[in-house]
Enzyme design. Structure first.
Site, PDB file in Angstrom:
ATOM      1  CG  ASP A  32      -1.799   1.165   1.377  1.00 14.24           C
ATOM      2  OD1 ASP A  32      -2.334   1.742   0.413  1.00 14.24           O
ATOM      3  OD2 ASP A  32      -1.929   1.817   2.486  1.00 14.24           O
ATOM      4  CE1 TYR A  64       2.413   5.360  -3.624  1.00 18.25           C
ATOM      5  CE2 TYR A  64       1.068   3.291  -4.015  1.00 18.25           C
ATOM      6  CZ  TYR A  64       2.108   3.943  -3.867  1.00 18.25           C
ATOM      7  OH  TYR A  64       3.214   2.885  -3.876  1.00 18.25           O
ATOM      8  N   GLY A  65      -2.743   9.287  -3.379  1.00 19.18           N
ATOM      9  CA  GLY A  65      -4.107   9.757  -3.889  1.00 19.18           C
ATOM     10  C   GLY A  65      -4.075  11.257  -4.771  1.00 19.18           C
ATOM     11  CB  CYS A  95      -3.391   0.569  -2.404  1.00 17.99           C
ATOM     12  SG  CYS A  95      -3.411   2.346  -2.719  1.00 17.99           S
ATOM     13  CG  ASN A  96      -9.634   1.170  -2.889  1.00 15.73           C
ATOM     14  OD1 ASN A  96     -10.591   0.576  -3.109  1.00 15.73           O
ATOM     15  ND2 ASN A  96      -9.190   0.991  -1.452  1.00 15.73           N
ATOM     16  CB  THR A  97      -4.857   5.162  -5.064  1.00 11.78           C
ATOM     17  OG1 THR A  97      -5.668   5.492  -3.743  1.00 11.78           O
ATOM     18  CG2 THR A  97      -4.464   6.582  -5.807  1.00 11.78           C
ATOM     19  CD  GLU A 173       0.778   6.533   5.990  1.00 12.63           C
ATOM     20  OE1 GLU A 173       1.865   6.192   6.470  1.00 12.63           O
ATOM     21  OE2 GLU A 173      -0.207   5.554   5.394  1.00 12.63           O
ATOM     22  CB  THR A 206      -6.618  -0.148   2.143  1.00 11.83           C
ATOM     23  OG1 THR A 206      -5.415   0.773   1.788  1.00 11.83           O
ATOM     24  CG2 THR A 206      -7.316  -0.833   0.996  1.00 11.83           C
ATOM     25  CG  HIS A 207      -4.744   4.870   4.608  1.00  6.86           C
ATOM     26  ND1 HIS A 207      -4.257   4.536   3.398  1.00  6.86           N
ATOM     27  CD2 HIS A 207      -3.553   5.185   5.294  1.00  6.86           C
ATOM     28  CE1 HIS A 207      -2.954   4.785   3.464  1.00  6.86           C
ATOM     29  NE2 HIS A 207      -2.576   5.352   4.500  1.00  6.86           N
TER      30      HIS A 207
HETATM   31  N1  DGL Z   1      -4.453   3.334   0.928  1.00  5.24           N
HETATM   32  C1  DGL Z   1      -4.645   3.813  -0.430  1.00  5.24           C
HETATM   33  C2  DGL Z   1      -5.896   3.695  -1.157  1.00  5.24           C
HETATM   34  O1  DGL Z   1      -6.690   2.444  -0.771  1.00  5.24           O
HETATM   35  C3  DGL Z   1      -4.276   5.104  -0.707  1.00  5.24           C
HETATM   36  C4  DGL Z   1      -4.183   6.239   0.167  1.00  5.24           C
HETATM   37  C5  DGL Z   1      -3.138   7.394  -0.342  1.00  5.24           C
HETATM   38  O2  DGL Z   1      -2.081   6.976  -0.336  1.00  5.24           O
HETATM   39  O3  DGL Z   1      -3.537   8.415  -0.731  1.00  5.24           O
HETATM   40  O4  DGL Z   1      -6.486   4.293  -1.820  1.00  5.24           O
END
Ligand code: DGL
Length: 287
Positions: A32, A64-65, A95-97, A173, A206-207
Protein backbone atom coordinates in the site's frame (compact mmCIF):
# COMPACT_ATOMS: atom_id res chain seq x y z
CA UNK A 1 15.67 -1.69 -12.60
CA UNK A 2 12.59 -2.91 -10.86
CA UNK A 3 10.50 -2.98 -14.01
CA UNK A 4 12.88 -5.30 -15.85
CA UNK A 5 11.35 -8.57 -14.66
CA UNK A 6 8.94 -9.82 -17.25
CA UNK A 7 6.25 -12.42 -17.00
CA UNK A 8 8.18 -15.38 -18.32
CA UNK A 9 11.07 -14.86 -15.90
CA UNK A 10 8.95 -15.28 -12.79
CA UNK A 11 9.04 -18.86 -11.49
CA UNK A 12 5.49 -20.14 -11.60
CA UNK A 13 6.04 -23.23 -9.53
CA UNK A 14 7.77 -23.09 -6.16
CA UNK A 15 11.41 -24.20 -6.18
CA UNK A 16 12.35 -27.17 -3.99
CA UNK A 17 14.61 -26.82 -1.00
CA UNK A 18 17.97 -28.55 -1.36
CA UNK A 19 17.83 -32.06 0.00
CA UNK A 20 14.10 -31.90 0.74
CA UNK A 21 11.15 -33.04 -1.22
CA UNK A 22 8.80 -30.30 -0.25
CA UNK A 23 8.68 -26.91 -1.96
CA UNK A 24 10.46 -23.90 -0.46
CA UNK A 25 8.09 -21.71 1.57
CA UNK A 26 6.59 -18.95 -0.49
CA UNK A 27 4.98 -15.76 0.67
CA UNK A 28 2.06 -13.49 0.03
CA UNK A 29 3.22 -9.97 -0.75
CA UNK A 30 0.97 -7.07 0.23
CA UNK A 31 1.60 -3.40 -0.45
CA UNK A 32 0.00 0.00 0.00
CA UNK A 33 1.10 3.63 -0.12
CA UNK A 34 1.44 3.44 3.66
CA UNK A 35 -0.22 1.77 6.62
CA UNK A 36 -3.72 1.56 5.11
CA UNK A 37 -3.12 -1.91 3.72
CA UNK A 38 -2.83 -3.21 7.27
CA UNK A 39 -6.65 -3.14 7.35
CA UNK A 40 -6.50 -5.73 4.57
CA UNK A 41 -3.53 -7.61 6.01
CA UNK A 42 -5.43 -8.30 9.24
CA UNK A 43 -8.19 -10.07 7.25
CA UNK A 44 -5.55 -12.02 5.31
CA UNK A 45 -3.86 -13.06 8.57
CA UNK A 46 -7.20 -14.24 9.96
CA UNK A 47 -8.17 -16.18 6.88
CA UNK A 48 -4.74 -17.62 6.08
CA UNK A 49 -3.07 -18.06 9.47
CA UNK A 50 -0.25 -20.29 8.20
CA UNK A 51 0.98 -18.14 5.35
CA UNK A 52 4.21 -16.19 5.37
CA UNK A 53 3.23 -12.56 4.79
CA UNK A 54 5.39 -9.64 3.64
CA UNK A 55 3.96 -6.13 3.89
CA UNK A 56 5.43 -3.05 2.25
CA UNK A 57 4.31 0.47 3.18
CA UNK A 58 5.48 2.92 0.55
CA UNK A 59 5.67 5.58 3.26
CA UNK A 60 8.37 7.53 1.44
CA UNK A 61 5.85 8.26 -1.31
CA UNK A 62 2.57 8.52 0.61
CA UNK A 63 -0.05 9.77 -0.21
CA UNK A 64 -0.73 8.22 -3.61
CA UNK A 65 -4.12 9.91 -3.84
CA UNK A 66 -2.88 13.18 -5.32
CA UNK A 67 -0.07 11.74 -7.50
CA UNK A 68 -0.18 11.09 -11.25
CA UNK A 69 -1.17 7.57 -12.29
CA UNK A 70 2.15 6.87 -14.06
CA UNK A 71 4.07 7.70 -10.86
CA UNK A 72 1.96 5.25 -8.84
CA UNK A 73 2.34 2.68 -11.60
CA UNK A 74 6.16 2.90 -11.42
CA UNK A 75 6.13 2.64 -7.63
CA UNK A 76 3.80 -0.37 -7.79
CA UNK A 77 6.02 -2.15 -10.33
CA UNK A 78 9.03 -1.53 -8.12
CA UNK A 79 7.32 -2.78 -4.94
CA UNK A 80 5.98 -5.87 -6.72
CA UNK A 81 9.50 -6.61 -7.98
CA UNK A 82 10.82 -6.39 -4.42
CA UNK A 83 8.08 -8.67 -3.08
CA UNK A 84 8.72 -11.27 -5.77
CA UNK A 85 12.44 -11.17 -5.00
CA UNK A 86 11.53 -11.92 -1.37
CA UNK A 87 9.63 -15.02 -2.45
CA UNK A 88 6.11 -13.72 -3.03
CA UNK A 89 4.13 -15.89 -5.42
CA UNK A 90 0.92 -13.91 -4.97
CA UNK A 91 0.50 -10.18 -4.50
CA UNK A 92 -2.31 -8.16 -2.98
CA UNK A 93 -2.48 -4.51 -4.00
CA UNK A 94 -3.97 -3.38 -0.70
CA UNK A 95 -4.71 0.05 -2.10
CA UNK A 96 -7.61 1.25 -4.24
CA UNK A 97 -5.55 4.07 -5.76
CA UNK A 98 -2.70 1.77 -6.81
CA UNK A 99 -5.13 -0.80 -8.18
CA UNK A 100 -6.69 1.87 -10.39
CA UNK A 101 -3.27 3.06 -11.60
CA UNK A 102 -1.28 -0.14 -11.82
CA UNK A 103 -3.28 -3.41 -11.66
CA UNK A 104 -3.34 -3.77 -15.44
CA UNK A 105 0.43 -3.31 -15.87
CA UNK A 106 1.23 -5.55 -12.92
CA UNK A 107 -0.96 -8.31 -14.30
CA UNK A 108 0.47 -8.03 -17.79
CA UNK A 109 4.03 -8.13 -16.45
CA UNK A 110 3.92 -10.74 -13.72
CA UNK A 111 2.57 -14.25 -14.15
CA UNK A 112 1.38 -14.71 -10.57
CA UNK A 113 -1.98 -14.03 -8.93
CA UNK A 114 -2.34 -10.26 -8.41
CA UNK A 115 -5.37 -9.31 -6.34
CA UNK A 116 -6.48 -5.70 -6.45
CA UNK A 117 -9.11 -3.69 -4.60
CA UNK A 118 -11.91 -1.47 -5.79
CA UNK A 119 -14.55 0.56 -3.97
CA UNK A 120 -17.37 -1.88 -3.17
CA UNK A 121 -19.98 -0.34 -5.46
CA UNK A 122 -21.84 -3.58 -6.18
CA UNK A 123 -22.63 -4.59 -2.56
CA UNK A 124 -23.31 -0.98 -1.57
CA UNK A 125 -25.83 -0.56 -4.39
CA UNK A 126 -27.50 -3.79 -3.31
CA UNK A 127 -27.64 -2.63 0.33
CA UNK A 128 -28.97 0.89 -0.21
CA UNK A 129 -32.63 1.51 0.55
CA UNK A 130 -32.58 5.26 -0.05
CA UNK A 131 -31.16 4.79 -3.54
CA UNK A 132 -28.19 7.05 -2.75
CA UNK A 133 -24.72 5.69 -2.04
CA UNK A 134 -21.77 7.83 -0.94
CA UNK A 135 -18.17 6.98 -1.80
CA UNK A 136 -15.26 8.21 0.31
CA UNK A 137 -12.00 7.68 -1.58
CA UNK A 138 -8.87 9.38 -2.82
CA UNK A 139 -9.08 11.82 -5.69
CA UNK A 140 -6.88 9.44 -7.73
CA UNK A 141 -9.37 6.59 -7.34
CA UNK A 142 -12.41 8.75 -8.05
CA UNK A 143 -10.88 10.22 -11.20
CA UNK A 144 -9.71 6.88 -12.59
CA UNK A 145 -11.12 5.17 -15.66
CA UNK A 146 -11.42 2.02 -13.58
CA UNK A 147 -13.81 3.69 -11.14
CA UNK A 148 -15.89 5.13 -14.02
CA UNK A 149 -16.17 1.61 -15.45
CA UNK A 150 -17.22 0.27 -12.06
CA UNK A 151 -20.07 2.80 -11.84
CA UNK A 152 -21.10 2.07 -15.40
CA UNK A 153 -21.31 -1.62 -14.58
CA UNK A 154 -22.95 -1.64 -11.13
CA UNK A 155 -24.61 1.69 -10.23
CA UNK A 156 -27.83 1.04 -12.16
CA UNK A 157 -30.54 3.38 -10.90
CA UNK A 158 -28.75 4.17 -7.66
CA UNK A 159 -27.30 7.65 -7.35
CA UNK A 160 -23.60 7.56 -6.49
CA UNK A 161 -22.23 10.64 -4.74
CA UNK A 162 -18.44 10.78 -4.51
CA UNK A 163 -16.25 12.60 -2.03
CA UNK A 164 -12.47 12.92 -2.26
CA UNK A 165 -10.83 13.14 1.16
CA UNK A 166 -7.52 15.06 0.95
CA UNK A 167 -5.64 15.08 4.23
CA UNK A 168 -7.27 12.02 5.77
CA UNK A 169 -4.57 9.55 4.76
CA UNK A 170 -1.91 11.87 6.18
CA UNK A 171 -3.70 11.92 9.55
CA UNK A 172 -3.71 8.12 9.67
CA UNK A 173 -0.05 7.95 8.68
CA UNK A 174 0.66 10.16 11.71
CA UNK A 175 -1.34 7.80 13.91
CA UNK A 176 -3.93 10.55 14.52
CA UNK A 177 -6.94 8.26 14.74
CA UNK A 178 -8.97 10.35 17.13
CA UNK A 179 -7.63 13.91 17.05
CA UNK A 180 -9.83 16.96 16.64
CA UNK A 181 -8.37 17.64 13.20
CA UNK A 182 -9.19 14.12 12.00
CA UNK A 183 -12.70 14.41 13.43
CA UNK A 184 -13.22 17.73 11.64
CA UNK A 185 -12.08 16.29 8.32
CA UNK A 186 -14.48 13.38 8.70
CA UNK A 187 -17.37 15.76 9.48
CA UNK A 188 -16.47 17.84 6.45
CA UNK A 189 -16.33 14.84 4.10
CA UNK A 190 -19.33 12.87 5.34
CA UNK A 191 -21.88 15.66 5.85
CA UNK A 192 -22.39 16.45 2.11
CA UNK A 193 -23.06 12.75 1.46
CA UNK A 194 -25.65 12.55 4.23
CA UNK A 195 -27.22 15.81 3.01
CA UNK A 196 -27.71 14.17 -0.39
CA UNK A 197 -29.58 11.28 1.26
CA UNK A 198 -26.92 8.56 1.27
CA UNK A 199 -27.76 5.66 3.60
CA UNK A 200 -24.69 3.63 2.63
CA UNK A 201 -21.09 4.82 2.58
CA UNK A 202 -18.32 3.00 0.77
CA UNK A 203 -14.91 3.22 2.43
CA UNK A 204 -13.02 3.33 -0.86
CA UNK A 205 -9.52 3.66 0.59
CA UNK A 206 -7.83 1.03 2.73
CA UNK A 207 -6.74 3.62 5.27
CA UNK A 208 -10.30 4.59 6.21
CA UNK A 209 -11.37 1.48 8.19
CA UNK A 210 -8.99 2.71 10.90
CA UNK A 211 -11.37 5.65 11.29
CA UNK A 212 -14.60 3.65 11.59
CA UNK A 213 -15.20 4.71 15.23
CA UNK A 214 -14.93 8.40 14.24
CA UNK A 215 -16.97 7.91 11.07
CA UNK A 216 -19.65 6.19 13.18
CA UNK A 217 -19.69 9.16 15.55
CA UNK A 218 -20.14 11.50 12.61
CA UNK A 219 -22.82 9.62 10.66
CA UNK A 220 -24.73 7.72 13.37
CA UNK A 221 -25.75 4.08 13.62
CA UNK A 222 -28.27 3.95 10.78
CA UNK A 223 -25.74 4.44 7.96
CA UNK A 224 -24.15 1.29 6.51
CA UNK A 225 -20.37 1.39 6.08
CA UNK A 226 -18.99 -0.90 3.39
CA UNK A 227 -15.38 -2.04 3.34
CA UNK A 228 -13.72 -4.62 1.06
CA UNK A 229 -10.88 -6.01 3.19
CA UNK A 230 -12.57 -9.30 4.06
CA UNK A 231 -13.74 -9.89 0.48
CA UNK A 232 -10.21 -9.38 -0.82
CA UNK A 233 -8.80 -11.88 1.70
CA UNK A 234 -11.44 -14.43 0.60
CA UNK A 235 -10.57 -13.87 -3.04
CA UNK A 236 -6.87 -14.34 -2.27
CA UNK A 237 -7.64 -17.60 -0.50
CA UNK A 238 -9.65 -18.87 -3.50
CA UNK A 239 -6.91 -17.90 -5.97
CA UNK A 240 -4.21 -19.60 -3.91
CA UNK A 241 -6.26 -22.78 -3.61
CA UNK A 242 -6.98 -22.98 -7.31
CA UNK A 243 -3.79 -21.57 -8.85
CA UNK A 244 -1.08 -22.51 -6.35
CA UNK A 245 -2.36 -25.77 -4.87
CA UNK A 246 1.06 -27.31 -4.23
CA UNK A 247 2.62 -24.43 -2.42
CA UNK A 248 4.16 -24.83 0.98
CA UNK A 249 3.00 -21.89 3.07
CA UNK A 250 5.96 -21.85 5.40
CA UNK A 251 6.49 -20.26 8.75
CA UNK A 252 3.44 -18.03 9.30
CA UNK A 253 5.70 -15.02 9.89
CA UNK A 254 4.83 -11.42 9.01
CA UNK A 255 7.58 -9.07 7.84
CA UNK A 256 7.16 -5.33 7.49
CA UNK A 257 9.06 -2.97 5.19
CA UNK A 258 8.88 0.76 4.55
CA UNK A 259 10.32 3.18 2.02
CA UNK A 260 10.08 5.97 4.61
CA UNK A 261 11.40 6.54 8.10
CA UNK A 262 11.97 3.20 9.83
CA UNK A 263 11.49 4.45 13.39
CA UNK A 264 8.22 6.20 12.55
CA UNK A 265 6.93 3.23 10.54
CA UNK A 266 7.86 0.85 13.37
CA UNK A 267 5.93 2.96 15.86
CA UNK A 268 2.79 3.46 13.77
CA UNK A 269 2.68 -0.08 12.40
CA UNK A 270 3.09 -1.53 15.90
CA UNK A 271 0.22 0.63 17.09
CA UNK A 272 -2.06 -0.30 14.19
CA UNK A 273 -1.08 -3.98 14.03
CA UNK A 274 -1.67 -4.34 17.75
CA UNK A 275 1.71 -5.74 18.72
CA UNK A 276 5.33 -4.67 18.50
CA UNK A 277 6.72 -5.15 15.00
CA UNK A 278 9.85 -3.93 13.30
CA UNK A 279 9.61 -2.06 10.00
CA UNK A 280 12.75 -2.47 7.91
CA UNK A 281 13.90 -0.03 5.27
CA UNK A 282 13.56 -1.23 1.67
CA UNK A 283 16.88 -1.70 -0.16
CA UNK A 284 18.01 1.52 -1.95
CA UNK A 285 17.02 0.25 -5.41
CA UNK A 286 13.37 0.23 -4.34
CA UNK A 287 13.17 3.54 -2.48
N1 DGL B 1 -4.73 3.37 0.93
C1 DGL B 1 -4.84 3.84 -0.36
C2 DGL B 1 -6.12 3.49 -1.06
O1 DGL B 1 -6.72 2.49 -0.76
C3 DGL B 1 -4.17 5.09 -0.84
C4 DGL B 1 -4.12 6.27 0.04
C5 DGL B 1 -3.18 7.34 -0.46
O2 DGL B 1 -1.98 7.10 -0.39
O3 DGL B 1 -3.64 8.39 -0.91
O4 DGL B 1 -6.55 4.19 -1.93
Amino acid sequence: MAASIIKKQIPLSPPFLKGENKPAPRAIGVFDSGVGGLTVLRHIRQMLPNERLIYVADSGHVPYGDKPAHYIEQRSLSLAHFLIEQGADAIVIACNTATAAAATSLRSRYGIPIIGMEPAVKPAVAASKSGVVGVLATVGTLESARFAALLEKYAGDVEIVTQGCPGLVEQIELGELSSTQTRELIERYTSPLLARGADTLILGCTHYPFLIPLIRDAVGESIALVDTGAAVARQLQRRIQTELPERYAGDASVQFFTSGNEAHATRIMSMLWGRTVEAKLLPPAFL
